[in-house]
Design an enzyme around this catalytic site. Structure first.
Site, PDB file in Angstrom:
ATOM      1  N   TYR A 142      10.583   8.211   3.926  1.00 58.68           N
ATOM      2  CA  TYR A 142      11.126   9.041   3.152  1.00 58.68           C
ATOM      3  C   TYR A 142      12.537   9.198   3.708  1.00 58.68           C
ATOM      4  CZ  TYR A 142       6.986  10.236   0.361  1.00 58.68           C
ATOM      5  OH  TYR A 142       5.925  10.280  -0.470  1.00 58.68           O
ATOM      6  N   LYS A 192      -1.671   2.205  11.078  1.00 62.54           N
ATOM      7  CA  LYS A 192      -1.830   0.839  10.591  1.00 62.54           C
ATOM      8  C   LYS A 192      -1.375   0.100  11.849  1.00 62.54           C
ATOM      9  CE  LYS A 192      -2.524  -2.521   7.857  1.00 62.54           C
ATOM     10  NZ  LYS A 192      -3.704  -2.902   7.048  1.00 62.54           N
ATOM     11  N   ASP A 224      -6.132   1.345   5.328  1.00 61.58           N
ATOM     12  CA  ASP A 224      -6.725   0.736   4.416  1.00 61.58           C
ATOM     13  C   ASP A 224      -8.174   0.958   4.408  1.00 61.58           C
ATOM     14  OD1 ASP A 224      -6.643  -0.609   6.664  1.00 61.58           O
ATOM     15  OD2 ASP A 224      -6.503  -2.666   5.758  1.00 61.58           O
ATOM     16  N   ASP A 248       0.711  10.990   1.890  1.00 67.31           N
ATOM     17  CA  ASP A 248       0.798  11.128   0.494  1.00 67.31           C
ATOM     18  C   ASP A 248      -0.067  10.555  -0.314  1.00 67.31           C
ATOM     19  OD1 ASP A 248       2.286  11.731  -1.672  1.00 67.31           O
ATOM     20  OD2 ASP A 248       3.287   9.800  -1.748  1.00 67.31           O
ATOM     21  N   ASP A 252      -3.755  12.494  -2.370  1.00 68.76           N
ATOM     22  CA  ASP A 252      -3.901  12.227  -3.759  1.00 68.76           C
ATOM     23  C   ASP A 252      -5.430  11.660  -4.054  1.00 68.76           C
ATOM     24  OD1 ASP A 252      -1.391  13.228  -4.414  1.00 68.76           O
ATOM     25  OD2 ASP A 252      -1.361  11.631  -6.238  1.00 68.76           O
TER      26      ASP A 252
HETATM   27  C1  IPM Z   1       3.871  14.997  -2.939  1.00 65.33           C
HETATM   28  C2  IPM Z   1       4.706  14.359  -3.971  1.00 65.33           C
HETATM   29  C3  IPM Z   1       5.998  14.068  -3.524  1.00 65.33           C
HETATM   30  C4  IPM Z   1       5.852  13.391  -2.183  1.00 65.33           C
HETATM   31  C5  IPM Z   1       7.250  13.297  -4.316  1.00 65.33           C
HETATM   32  C6  IPM Z   1       7.126  14.554  -5.538  1.00 65.33           C
HETATM   33  C7  IPM Z   1       8.359  13.214  -3.643  1.00 65.33           C
HETATM   34  O1  IPM Z   1       4.164  13.151  -4.304  1.00 65.33           O
HETATM   35  O2  IPM Z   1       4.221  16.145  -2.812  1.00 65.33           O
HETATM   36  O3  IPM Z   1       2.996  14.425  -2.541  1.00 65.33           O
HETATM   37  O4  IPM Z   1       5.557  12.087  -1.971  1.00 65.33           O
HETATM   38  O5  IPM Z   1       5.945  13.985  -1.022  1.00 65.33           O
HETATM   39 MG    MG Z   2       2.183  12.931  -3.478  1.00 64.92          MG
END
Ligand code: IPM
Ligand code: MG
Length: 360
Positions: A142, A192, A224, A248, A252
């Site tokens: 990032y 990794k 992975d 990240d 999710d």
């Molecule tokens: C999160 C989001 C952010 C990230 C994006 C919106 C930049 O996906 O908070 O997980 O990648 O950190």
């Molecule tokens: Mg995210």
């Protein structure tokens, strides 16, 4: 106690869910005799439209003079497209406000009453799911330099840099071990290391630190494989510690184990620098602005309500107050009568919020 917080609802459903969580906070504050001092500020498109930038100086100033930041979401994909990458809300506002806050804690907990909402078979989740993901938030791809696109088509080249210093790795691993120590004492360090140099350093440092935490069971896992094991044996995960991008993606994925991404809160925390100053802790639900359902009172407020509980816990040290919010929220989820659409229900954002408040 005086609770000084900067409140940045932002875009899309950000306004609705932050509003809902503030109603809950007000009730808890009253009940436990605290005073909420909330300063609202514009961020994201709301700020671009008024001030020409997604993070105006006035907002930054408000953030800096408060003890915590409560954040909704930023970004509206249709409108984001009209801006150059460098001016988009996610980069200008989100990445800026997170600076210095290297530890992002994302709590994935499946309320037993929502087991049928978890896409996994009952036999895989019968022992419950309670995972704390600790994502490194201020390093890696990032922020690494160089980053960007150069040259002219069709000969352009793009580069992102994955870099970590020992210092950055050690401080996040420490949060991982300390958190595991307070929970079920299992730490999965995700990397990794079969390919990436940053991961090899990460694994070496994790192994060394493990010796200082003999009470914590440390396991290393390739990312992975981790993404697969999360679906195969989710109950065995306690604390996961990993670098920015892996965290990240895995968070999710893991959010679906809780039934919906609309249930997962997060806290981003820093540490004092050499002058004793730390960045203001930042609290946000992990979901985004969901423009497709914005303004319709359909959003799930739970992630943001639980985010407020994290804020009370981590910034203000109010564990009882946080527990009261969690208890009331999980009672609503377990009862299953007032659920928003993402959980297969028909309740509105305000109805779910009212139900949580009634439980308080
Ligand atoms: C999160 C989001 C952010 C990230 C994006 C919106 C930049 O996906 O908070 O997980 O990648 O950190
Ligand atoms: Mg995210």
């Amino acid at each position: 106690m005086d609770l000084h917080i900067a409140v940045l609802p932002g875009d899309g459903i950000g306004t609705e869910v932050v509003d809902a969580s503030m109603r809950v906070l007000d009730v808890v504050a009253k009940k436990f005799k605290h005073t909420v001092h909330a300063e609202f500020a514009d961020v994201g498109w709301a700020a671009i439209d008024k001030h020409g930038t997604a993070l105006p100086a006035s907002t930054l100033e408000i953030c800096r003079r408060n003890a915590a930041i409560l954040f909704g979401a930023v970004g509206l994909p249709d409108r984001d497209q009209t801006l150059p990458q460098k001016q988009r809300p996610e980069r200008v506002a989100l990445l800026e406000l997170r600076k210095g806050l290297f530890a992002n804690l994302r709590h994935v907990l499946l309320p037993p009453g929502l087991a049928s909402r978890c896409p996994l078979k009952m036999e895989l989740i019968k022992n419950g799911i309670d995972i704390m993901i600790i994502r490194e938030l201020t390093g890696g791809l990032y922020y690494g330099q160089p980053q960007g696109v150069s040259g002219t088509a069709p000969e352009r080249k793009a580069v992102d840099t994955l870099a970590y210093s020992e210092h950055e790795i050690i401080r996040i691993l420490k949060v991982g071990f300390e958190t595991a120590r307070k929970r079920r004492k299992r730490l999965t360090s995700v990397d990794k290391a079969n390919i990436l140099a940053t991961s090899q350093l990460w694994r070496e440092l994790a192994t060394a630190m493990g010796k200082q935490y003999p009470d914590v069971h440390l396991e290393h896992m390739y990312v992975d494989n981790a993404s697969m094991q999360l679906l195969r044996r989710p109950s065995e995960f306690d604390v996961i510690v990993t670098e920015n991008t892996f965290g990240d993606i895995l968070s999710d994925e893991a959010s679906m184990l809780a039934g919906s991404i609309g249930l997962v809160p997060s806290a981003s925390l820093g540490a004092p620098d050499s002058q004793g100053k730390s960045a203001v802790p930042f609290y946000e639900p992990i979901h985004g602005s969901a423009p497709d359902i914005a303004g319709q009172n359909k959003a799930n407020p739970v992630a943001t309500i639980l985010t407020v509980a994290m804020m009370l816990n981590y910034t203000f040290g109010l564990a009882h107050e946080a527990a009261a919010i969690e208890k009331a929220t999980f009672a609503v989820l377990n009862a299953g009568e007032k659920l928003t659409g993402d959980l297969g229900g028909k309740a509105t954002c305000s109805e779910v919020t009212d139900a949580v408040i009634a439980g308080l």
